[in-house]
Design a protein around this motif. Structure first.
Motif, mmCIF file in Angstrom:
data_model
loop_
_atom_site.group_PDB
_atom_site.id
_atom_site.type_symbol
_atom_site.label_atom_id
_atom_site.label_comp_id
_atom_site.label_asym_id
_atom_site.label_seq_id
_atom_site.Cartn_x
_atom_site.Cartn_y
_atom_site.Cartn_z
ATOM 1 N N TYR A 1 39.982 40.663 42.476
ATOM 2 C CA TYR A 1 39.853 39.605 42.182
ATOM 3 C C TYR A 1 40.085 38.444 43.486
ATOM 4 O O TYR A 1 40.483 37.384 43.186
ATOM 5 C CB TYR A 1 40.703 39.148 41.112
ATOM 6 N N ALA A 2 39.515 39.065 44.645
ATOM 7 C CA ALA A 2 39.803 38.265 45.650
ATOM 8 C C ALA A 2 38.952 36.852 45.543
ATOM 9 O O ALA A 2 39.527 35.820 46.195
ATOM 10 C CB ALA A 2 39.234 38.741 47.057
ATOM 11 N N ASN A 3 37.821 36.659 44.880
ATOM 12 C CA ASN A 3 37.275 35.520 45.030
ATOM 13 C C ASN A 3 37.448 34.475 43.633
ATOM 14 O O ASN A 3 36.855 33.571 43.176
ATOM 15 C CB ASN A 3 35.711 35.614 44.849
ATOM 16 N N HIS A 4 38.278 35.016 42.715
ATOM 17 C CA HIS A 4 38.784 34.471 41.705
ATOM 18 C C HIS A 4 40.223 34.314 41.512
ATOM 19 O O HIS A 4 41.033 35.130 40.730
ATOM 20 C CB HIS A 4 38.228 35.386 40.300
ATOM 21 N N PRO A 5 40.784 33.302 42.263
ATOM 22 C CA PRO A 5 42.320 33.222 42.230
ATOM 23 C C PRO A 5 42.932 33.080 41.081
ATOM 24 O O PRO A 5 44.181 33.583 40.586
ATOM 25 C CB PRO A 5 42.489 32.067 43.329
ATOM 26 N N ASP A 6 42.263 32.311 40.019
ATOM 27 C CA ASP A 6 42.928 32.009 38.948
ATOM 28 C C ASP A 6 43.077 33.172 38.098
ATOM 29 O O ASP A 6 44.140 33.431 37.410
ATOM 30 C CB ASP A 6 41.979 30.836 38.066
ATOM 31 N N ILE A 7 42.209 34.127 38.061
ATOM 32 C CA ILE A 7 42.212 35.375 37.207
ATOM 33 C C ILE A 7 43.129 36.317 38.005
ATOM 34 O O ILE A 7 43.985 37.052 37.252
ATOM 35 C CB ILE A 7 40.792 36.151 37.169
ATOM 36 N N LEU A 8 43.266 36.280 39.452
ATOM 37 C CA LEU A 8 43.961 37.247 39.885
ATOM 38 C C LEU A 8 45.777 36.890 39.666
ATOM 39 O O LEU A 8 46.570 37.781 39.091
ATOM 40 C CB LEU A 8 43.937 36.876 41.445
ATOM 41 N N ARG A 9 45.719 35.409 39.706
ATOM 42 C CA ARG A 9 47.377 35.105 39.199
ATOM 43 C C ARG A 9 47.539 35.493 37.941
ATOM 44 O O ARG A 9 48.649 36.170 37.596
ATOM 45 C CB ARG A 9 47.323 33.545 39.509
ATOM 46 N N GLN A 10 46.614 35.373 36.905
ATOM 47 C CA GLN A 10 46.933 36.033 35.381
ATOM 48 C C GLN A 10 46.981 37.347 35.421
ATOM 49 O O GLN A 10 47.820 37.811 34.894
ATOM 50 C CB GLN A 10 45.667 35.450 34.712
ATOM 51 N N LYS A 11 46.210 38.190 36.258
ATOM 52 C CA LYS A 11 46.334 39.516 36.136
ATOM 53 C C LYS A 11 47.819 40.017 36.758
ATOM 54 O O LYS A 11 48.395 40.929 36.168
ATOM 55 C CB LYS A 11 45.152 40.234 36.957
#
Length: 338
Positions: free
Chosen positions: A77-87
């Motif tokens: 999720y390198a290009n999706h920081p919001d999803i990365l933090r959630q995961k």
């Protein structure tokens, strides 16, 4: 002194200050009273300190265990920081890793710091008020002799100066003043401002300078370079800041790193943490510089106590880890032969 303590006992409302007074009445020396108080307090909160260290150790091991999964999420999720933090948050929650746990030791340390500082501040203000009232009693008892001609004013001033309760400890001449190149006896501005004392109700015609002036003339410096009359020589503030750095460093070495967000955001978090690791000891060290040497004694010894506990804890942990590692290697070796 006991009479004056009774006279102003109603003014001491701070619980820490009251406890310090009880210790002082038993020990008779303010410097060593602070030493005993520090050891007692740190020993009382030691179980909480050990619990924090054990909790942080568990958190650190859990973080090491899930690190490969966190790195995988960063790539995914390198290009999706919001999803990365959630995961990342979901994974940490699943593994029962709490971000707040890494902040808890610092929060508790700061709370205790300011509670104790308030106690020392109340005690120092109280004792300075006691000194003023004691000298007022001496003045009132002897001014009639001056008026009657059986005592000179110089003799009365000499009596006032010698009656000033000067509480020294090691190289510090007055533990109620800072361990720096300051005056030994507080002037009226320091008494009301830095110390925060309240002027007792004086007899008509009396002033602070009339009562305390003779002691100031006897003990205080004539200029900044009059080092022989400095109250202290910066020893406790320097030691306090140095030991605070060491204690903070050891605490952070036990503190689990909680990666959150992208790699760039994590670097920013690490930079902020490093700045705080340097800034907090300096900020707290200001209290050792600006306020009483009594509090600086407490702060220094508190840091030393925490450092010793951390070193012992780390030594035990390393030995335990080595035993576990040797056991795993032995099990693996035996399993391989089978």
């Amino acid at each position: 002194m006991a009479f004056m303590n009774t006279l102003l006992s109603a003014e001491m409302t701070n619980l820490v200050g009251k406890f310090l007074l009880v210790l002082y009445n038993a020990i008779g020396d303010f410097g060593w009273t602070v030493v005993i108080f520090t050891v007692l307090l740190k020993t009382v909160v030691l179980p909480l300190d050990i619990w924090q260290k054990i909790s942080m150790r568990k958190q650190s091991k859990a973080m090491e265990r899930i690190r490969p999964q966190l790195e995988k999420l960063q790539k995914q999720y390198a290009n999706h920081p919001d999803i990365l933090r959630q995961k990342q948050a979901e994974l940490q929650k699943k593994e029962k890793i709490h971000v707040f746990a890494s902040c808890l030791p610092m929060i508790i340390t700061i709370v205790i710091f300011f509670v104790v500082w308030a106690g020392f501040r109340a005690l120092v203000a109280y004792e300075n008020e006691v000194i003023v009232e004691k000298l007022m009693v001496i003045y009132n008892e002897n001014i009639v002799k001056v008026q009657a001609g059986t005592m000179t004013m110089d003799e009365l001033n000499s009596l006032l100066a010698s009656s000033y309760d000067l509480h020294g400890w090691l190289w510090v001449k007055n533990v109620f003043m800072s361990d720096i190149g300051t005056n030994v006896i507080p002037d009226i501005d320091t008494f009301l401002g830095t110390i925060g004392a309240t002027m007792p109700e004086l007899s008509p015609g009396l002033t602070y300078d009339k009562l305390i002036g003779p002691a100031m003339d006897l003990y205080n410096k004539q200029s900044f370079w009059d080092a022989a009359r400095w109250n202290g020589y910066f020893g406790l503030p320097i030691l306090s800041i140095a030991t605070s750095f060491i204690s903070t460093k050891l605490m952070q070495s036990q503190n689990p790193q909680m990666p959150s967000g992208t790699e760039e955001q994590q670097k920013t978090q690490q930079t902020t943490t490093k700045i705080l690791n340097y800034l907090m000891p300096l900020m707290l060290g200001v209290f050792a510089i600006m306020y009483s040497a009594a509090f600086a004694i407490y702060y220094f010894l508190s840091n030393v106590y925490s450092t010793v506990v951390s070193l012992i804890f780390n030594l035990i942990v390393k030995r335990k880890d080595k035993v576990e590692k040797d056991r795993l290697l032995s099990t693996t070796y035996v399993g391989g032969r089978k």
